[in-house]
Design a protein around this motif. Structure first.
Motif, PDB file in Angstrom:
ATOM      1  N   CYS A  56       0.955  -1.438   0.202  1.00 36.08           N
ATOM      2  CA  CYS A  56       0.311   0.162  -0.147  1.00 36.08           C
ATOM      3  C   CYS A  56       0.806   1.253  -0.365  1.00 36.08           C
ATOM      4  CB  CYS A  56      -1.087   0.161   1.500  1.00 36.08           C
ATOM      5  SG  CYS A  56      -1.878  -0.886   1.530  1.00 36.08           S
ATOM      6  N   LEU A  57       1.610   0.910   0.893  1.00 34.76           N
ATOM      7  CA  LEU A  57       2.989   1.851   0.619  1.00 34.76           C
ATOM      8  C   LEU A  57       3.177   2.729  -0.443  1.00 34.76           C
ATOM      9  CD1 LEU A  57       4.339   1.736   4.189  1.00 34.76           C
ATOM     10  CD2 LEU A  57       2.387   3.996   3.684  1.00 34.76           C
ATOM     11  N   LYS A  58       3.907   1.453  -1.179  1.00 36.93           N
ATOM     12  CA  LYS A  58       4.630   1.212  -2.457  1.00 36.93           C
ATOM     13  C   LYS A  58       3.632   1.847  -3.864  1.00 36.93           C
ATOM     14  CE  LYS A  58       8.035  -1.510  -2.717  1.00 36.93           C
ATOM     15  NZ  LYS A  58       8.218  -3.247  -2.648  1.00 36.93           N
TER      16      LYS A  58
ATOM     17  N   GLU B 219       0.784   4.168  -2.642  1.00 40.29           N
ATOM     18  CA  GLU B 219       0.963   5.485  -2.722  1.00 40.29           C
ATOM     19  C   GLU B 219       1.727   6.354  -2.946  1.00 40.29           C
ATOM     20  OE1 GLU B 219      -0.975   9.009  -1.148  1.00 40.29           O
ATOM     21  OE2 GLU B 219      -1.861   7.518  -1.413  1.00 40.29           O
ATOM     22  N   LYS B 220       3.348   5.851  -2.669  1.00 37.46           N
ATOM     23  CA  LYS B 220       4.511   7.027  -2.834  1.00 37.46           C
ATOM     24  C   LYS B 220       4.241   6.882  -4.620  1.00 37.46           C
ATOM     25  CE  LYS B 220       7.815   5.892  -0.083  1.00 37.46           C
ATOM     26  NZ  LYS B 220       8.973   4.981   0.404  1.00 37.46           N
TER      27      LYS B 220
ATOM     28  N   SER C 291       1.404   6.148  -6.817  1.00 36.52           N
ATOM     29  CA  SER C 291       0.403   7.285  -7.576  1.00 36.52           C
ATOM     30  C   SER C 291       0.912   8.530  -7.240  1.00 36.52           C
ATOM     31  CB  SER C 291      -0.852   7.015  -6.796  1.00 36.52           C
ATOM     32  OG  SER C 291      -0.988   7.483  -5.280  1.00 36.52           O
ATOM     33  N   LYS C 292       1.407   9.295  -6.163  1.00 39.74           N
ATOM     34  CA  LYS C 292       2.203  10.249  -6.130  1.00 39.74           C
ATOM     35  C   LYS C 292       2.963  10.626  -6.928  1.00 39.74           C
ATOM     36  CE  LYS C 292       1.330  10.836  -0.432  1.00 39.74           C
ATOM     37  NZ  LYS C 292       2.222  11.399   0.389  1.00 39.74           N
TER      38      LYS C 292
END
Length: 81
Positions: free
Chosen positions: A63-65, A67-68, A70-71
């Motif tokens: 999920c963190l990956k 999120e990064k 998509s940012k």
């Protein structure tokens, strides 16, 4: 003369104590297989918990990956405009 009854008392007490200890030993031997089963069960649960925790960590990392990524996608889009 006084010494003999005293040592008899000690002998009787020692026998009582020995009987008590052997009863405890018998009880422990009866309980031991059960507690071993419980211990194995607890170890299995612990292993399962670790697998679940590892899975949750992997999901969190994913999920963190995401999120990064998509940012960074958004910043790329912003620079393209």
């Amino acid at each position: 003369a006084e010494f003999a009854p005293q040592s008899l008392k000690v002998g009787v007490q020692s026998l009582k104590l020995a009987a008590f200890i052997s009863n405890i030993a018998a009880f422990i031997l009866e309980v031991a297989p059960f507690s071993l089963n419980v211990a194995v069960f607890i170890l299995n649960i612990a292993a399962l918990m670790r697998k679940i925790a590892a899975f949750i960590f992997n999901v969190a990392a994913f999920c963190l990956k995401a999120e990064k990524m998509s940012k960074s996608d958004r910043t790329l889009m912003a620079t393209d405009e």
